[in-house]
Design a protein around this motif. Structure first.
Motif, mmCIF file in Angstrom:
data_model
loop_
_atom_site.group_PDB
_atom_site.id
_atom_site.type_symbol
_atom_site.label_atom_id
_atom_site.label_comp_id
_atom_site.label_asym_id
_atom_site.label_seq_id
_atom_site.Cartn_x
_atom_site.Cartn_y
_atom_site.Cartn_z
ATOM 1 N N ASN A 1 0.817 -1.213 0.000
ATOM 2 C CA ASN A 1 0.000 0.000 0.000
ATOM 3 C C ASN A 1 0.853 1.267 0.000
ATOM 4 N N ARG A 2 1.940 1.266 0.772
ATOM 5 C CA ARG A 2 2.830 2.427 0.800
ATOM 6 C C ARG A 2 3.460 2.643 -0.570
ATOM 7 N N VAL A 3 3.816 1.569 -1.231
ATOM 8 C CA VAL A 3 4.418 1.663 -2.566
ATOM 9 C C VAL A 3 3.401 2.233 -3.547
ATOM 10 N N ILE A 4 2.171 1.725 -3.454
ATOM 11 C CA ILE A 4 1.121 2.159 -4.383
ATOM 12 C C ILE A 4 0.804 3.644 -4.195
ATOM 13 N N GLU A 5 0.796 4.104 -2.936
ATOM 14 C CA GLU A 5 0.581 5.540 -2.670
ATOM 15 C C GLU A 5 1.610 6.399 -3.399
ATOM 16 N N GLU A 6 2.856 5.969 -3.330
ATOM 17 C CA GLU A 6 3.935 6.733 -3.974
ATOM 18 C C GLU A 6 3.761 6.727 -5.493
ATOM 19 N N LYS A 7 3.357 5.584 -6.005
ATOM 20 C CA LYS A 7 3.131 5.440 -7.449
ATOM 21 C C LYS A 7 1.949 6.305 -7.882
ATOM 22 N N ALA A 8 0.888 6.255 -7.050
ATOM 23 C CA ALA A 8 -0.327 7.012 -7.364
ATOM 24 C C ALA A 8 -0.068 8.512 -7.351
ATOM 25 N N ALA A 9 0.954 8.936 -6.596
ATOM 26 C CA ALA A 9 1.313 10.360 -6.549
ATOM 27 C C ALA A 9 2.045 10.778 -7.823
#
Lengths: 408, 408
Positions: B24-32
């Protein structure tokens, strides 16, 4: 003095004690004056544990990532075995699949070996090292990690033996060799001293789990002398080579059997020529393995029967049902609770009466034959599951495979 | 929109639930809108388990085989994290150290990175994939698997960030950032918003375990902007860069401490000029890490004192005893139960009174200073272990680091 490839499966390396035992077997071979290359699988339940971890995160995992995950299993074993050998004062070095030069096609989960670059292994052997290689794994041209599919470590061992022109390849396992039939079911079952590649291939394909068919095929193609033997007991195992020895030269060399078979019958096809290939390419597209196929054209209706594993029956029926309109058949029947019983032996080629004798024995034993399939060196029959062991025992007796009769 | 390298340690990926959280933390960064490269360590206790397995087989394992064994740990994590990301609908791909082009020198157990071949990672990033890289591991010119030693995954992350010219490198850990001192010991301890590379380097070397000194050194050399932050909480962490921010621009930025220190004193050396270098090259040859060294020449006898970790004291004494004849000294004394307390801050360079103030505070607190060592930006003292926390608290108060006083 020559080169020997030894392969130890997951059960043989399942604990640190067992790894010690394997190290001793390796050292014996080395002490006998041979160069030794050892191929090992992942420890006992490691693969299952990794698979269940992956399922917690992804129910439908990509094959690429599963290869990445599962290849760690053999990597653990090669280092541990090397450490055990070193502790016993021997110079050992471990190599992953890619380090050992095991090149495969660009497929994950079930890749075929395309080439083995043996430079590194040969260098270590020249330095008098024991080389410990991770089974089951390889590497593509694009440096992707791949696995060889079920029984892959056997294939690694045989392929290495072929590439290194080894004197022999010993497959260490939890049984003492290849038997005339499964000794857990038939008391009289007897270990064979030798068996030919073709016979072993048929037996392996017919469900005798001791060796993977692909490994046997590889051995046959490159004439690698195989021996299947126990990792715990000292006795000689079964040698697999081009021609079996005289003492084992029986008409029938082994009897294989497999349960949980279902028969599916497609009845009333409008146009056989069109429908038959369509059915089987449809099933192949859905990765359903069809085994025996029997076609019957009577005056009334045309029909085709085939056998599948019972676990694949529901999927088979759904696939056929979904395409009923296209395939233009009348109906599908099926029968569960069946088994396959097969006799295998190179001697059959020159003895046309063997199949007839098999049917006779089964008839005498009141075993109904539901389907038949033959090749040059085997006859397979589908029978009712409850008759399976009775059929195997009768055949084992008739074809003179039983201990008491043949002696050894 | 830029490239971010994220690093998650063993605790952060210790279970499948935690791997989900990391995903989830990785996806947040990607989504940004960022490209993301993730570096992971082995799951929680995996390394310990593998080490204990190896000990069962070999008490003195070769470093090469340990590297082979331990690198499986990160390989398991990269595949599991990729599977988790894929299950959440993201395109992720895992790479081992060698696949990621992490080239190292020809040393096992503690190799330094020599070069990173980033072609493959860049290609995947171009394809908009999240790239998951195994930390801690590399490959030599001869295709030998190596590891980077303690804190190696931090180094992998920073080195990748440098090679890929990432915008920043986030080190996710189980604390929320870098503190003025250890909050488990000192109530007033306060998280820093920022700290300079040099200060962090001193703190890391002085036992603040949050980041490995080698990773900080790497970050400094390549000017990689680091952030140390929590993998579980959302708050911002501590940024490590060339110059700290004004609000954190205190004379002393942090206080580090470490217990279980011993002092060894060699007395009455015949010939200092010959003996002194001999002592320390002898200890280095035996891989004993000497920390603070104090030489005293009185009219009576010459002496040299140095500090070592208490766990290395016995070995130190034996080594010295064995060479007594060669070294020509009179006797060796030692003292246990000591601690090291250090203050760190770039501001010291232009404030020569800081060391004096430190001694004054310690004297006021009745803490005896046994040894002293200074650099441009730190002062270390060795004190009696039971006074350690008292000393740290007094210094924390005096240098205005405490929460209440400085605010935030």
């Amino acid at each position: 003095m020559g080169l020997v490839v030894q392969k130890f499966g997951g059960t043989s390396v399942g604990s640190s004690e067992r790894i010690q035992n394997v190290a001793n077997r390796v050292i014996e071979e080395k002490a006998a004056g041979n160069d030794v290359v050892v191929v090992v699988s992942a420890m006992g339940k490691t693969t299952d544990e990794l698979v269940s971890l992956s399922k917690e995160l992804n129910e439908n995992p990509s094959k690429r990532e599963m290869d990445m995950l599962l290849t760690t299993g053999e990597q653990i074993t090669i280092s541990l075995l090397s450490l055990a050998l070193q502790a016993k004062g021997h110079d050992a070095v471990s190599l992953t699949g890619w380090q050992a030069g095991m090149k495969t096609e660009e497929v994950h989960g079930n890749a075929r070996i395309t080439n083995i670059e043996t430079v590194r292994i040969k260098q270590y052997l020249k330095e008098n090292k024991i080389v410990v290689v991770a089974g089951f794994q390889g590497i593509t041209e694009n440096n992707e990690i791949t696995t060889l599919g079920r029984g892959g470590s056997d294939t690694t061992a045989v392929a290495l033996a072929a590439a290194l022109e080894a004197e022999k390849c010993d497959i260490y396992t939890d049984v003492t060799g290849v038997y005339t039939t499964d000794p857990r079911y038939v008391k009289g079952a007897r270990k064979l001293n030798s068996i030919s590649y073709d016979e072993m291939l048929e037996l392996a394909n017919l469900g005798a789990g001791v060796l993977h068919p692909r490994a046997v095929e590889f051995a046959k193609n490159y004439e690698v002398k195989l021996e299947v033997r126990s990792s715990l007991e000292k006795e000689r195992g079964t040698i697999i080579k081009e021609e079996a020895e005289m003492e084992d030269n029986l008409l029938v060399r082994g009897i294989a059997f497999e349960d949980n078979i279902s028969r599916v019958t497609v009845i009333g096809m409008e146009d056989d020529i069109y429908t038959l290939p369509s059915i089987f390419s449809l099933l192949a597209k859905h990765h359903i393995n069809v085994d025996i196929i029997v076609q019957s054209v009577t005056s009334a209706k045309s029909a085709v029967s085939f056998s599948v594993k019972t676990e694949e029956l529901q999927r088979t029926l759904s696939v056929l049902e979904a395409q009923k309109r296209n395939l233009q058949y009348e109906e599908v029947e099926h029968e569960n609770g069946l088994s396959k019983v097969s006799i295998v032996g190179s001697g059959m080629v020159s003895n046309p009466g063997v199949a007839a004798k098999m049917f006779e024995v089964l008839q005498d034993s009141k075993v109904q034959v539901k389907m038949v399939s033959t090749s040059e060196i085997k006859v397979s029959t589908v029978v009712v599951q409850k008759d399976m062991v009775k059929a195997v025992e009768a055949l084992h007796e008739t074809f003179e495979l039983t201990n008491e009769r043949v002696g050894k």
